[in-house]
Design a protein around this motif. Structure first.
Motif, PDB file in Angstrom:
ATOM      1  N   GLN A  78       0.825  -1.209   0.000  1.00 61.19           N
ATOM      2  CA  GLN A  78       0.000   0.000   0.000  1.00 61.19           C
ATOM      3  C   GLN A  78       0.856   1.254   0.000  1.00 61.19           C
ATOM      4  O   GLN A  78       0.524   2.244  -0.661  1.00 61.19           O
ATOM      5  N   ASP A 135       2.017   1.785  -3.518  1.00 55.53           N
ATOM      6  CA  ASP A 135       0.935   2.331  -4.348  1.00 55.53           C
ATOM      7  C   ASP A 135       0.697   3.805  -4.053  1.00 55.53           C
ATOM      8  O   ASP A 135       0.511   4.613  -4.971  1.00 55.53           O
ATOM      9  N   LEU A 136       0.699   4.169  -2.778  1.00 57.75           N
ATOM     10  CA  LEU A 136       0.479   5.568  -2.410  1.00 57.75           C
ATOM     11  C   LEU A 136       1.628   6.457  -2.889  1.00 57.75           C
ATOM     12  O   LEU A 136       1.405   7.604  -3.293  1.00 57.75           O
ATOM     13  N   LYS A 146       3.415   5.970  -5.607  1.00 56.00           N
ATOM     14  CA  LYS A 146       3.203   6.157  -7.050  1.00 56.00           C
ATOM     15  C   LYS A 146       2.072   7.151  -7.305  1.00 56.00           C
ATOM     16  O   LYS A 146       2.179   8.013  -8.177  1.00 56.00           O
ATOM     17  N   THR A 147       1.000   7.033  -6.540  1.00 49.78           N
ATOM     18  CA  THR A 147      -0.133   7.946  -6.707  1.00 49.78           C
ATOM     19  C   THR A 147       0.263   9.378  -6.366  1.00 49.78           C
ATOM     20  O   THR A 147      -0.110  10.322  -7.068  1.00 49.78           O
ATOM     21  N   LEU A 148       1.041   9.542  -5.314  1.00 49.31           N
ATOM     22  CA  LEU A 148       1.500  10.869  -4.917  1.00 49.31           C
ATOM     23  C   LEU A 148       2.398  11.481  -5.984  1.00 49.31           C
ATOM     24  O   LEU A 148       2.281  12.667  -6.294  1.00 49.31           O
ATOM     25  N   ALA A 164       2.315  10.851  -9.186  1.00 53.33           N
ATOM     26  CA  ALA A 164       1.461  11.214 -10.313  1.00 53.33           C
ATOM     27  C   ALA A 164       0.677  12.490 -10.001  1.00 53.33           C
ATOM     28  O   ALA A 164       0.526  13.365 -10.872  1.00 53.33           O
ATOM     29  N   ALA A 165       0.185  12.631  -8.781  1.00 53.17           N
ATOM     30  CA  ALA A 165      -0.570  13.832  -8.402  1.00 53.17           C
ATOM     31  C   ALA A 165       0.330  15.067  -8.413  1.00 53.17           C
ATOM     32  O   ALA A 165      -0.090  16.140  -8.863  1.00 53.17           O
TER      33      ALA A 165
END
Length: 128
Positions: A47, A50-51, A53-55, A57-58
């Motif tokens: 997790q 994943d977070l 990678k998401t951060l 991208a954001a």
């Protein structure tokens, strides 16, 4: 007397061995990747990845949006300056003469009041 001491020593060694065996089994269950704490650590690690990678991208999207917004703001300021210059140049243009040859000087118009207010505040029934 030595025989009794050897019996107690052997019993204590057997008890310590059984204790270590039970403790080893519990430790294996504790570190099991599917049911124990090891599984929870593995899930949390996934997790976090994943977070991350998401951060990333954001952050990339936000920086791109900020650049676009800055560029659009510059364009809008440039257009506003051009419009101000055009409006100022409109005051310098003489009015065309009328057909009878006289130039009509018009007085500045009084500001018109709108029939409806421009901004209206609506209050919800839940807020009362």
């Amino acid at each position: 007397m030595d025989l009794i001491a050897d019996i107690f020593l052997g019993a204590a060694a057997m008890g310590a061995g059984i204790y270590c065996l039970i403790l080893g089994r519990r430790l294996n269950r504790f570190n099991d990747l599917e049911k124990g704490v090891g599984g929870a650590v593995a899930v949390l690690s996934a997790q976090v990845d994943d977070l991350t990678k998401t951060l990333a991208a954001a952050q990339s999207t936000a920086s791109h949006s900020a650049e676009t917004l800055t560029e659009l703001t510059r364009k809008a300021e440039s257009m506003a300056q051009r419009l101000e210059l055009q409006m100022a140049s409109m005051h310098d243009i003489p009015e065309p003469p009328r057909s009878n040859g006289s130039v009509v000087a018009h007085a500045p118009a009084a500001p018109q009041t709108p029939a409806e207010p421009m901004f209206v505040r609506h209050r919800g029934t839940a807020a009362q």
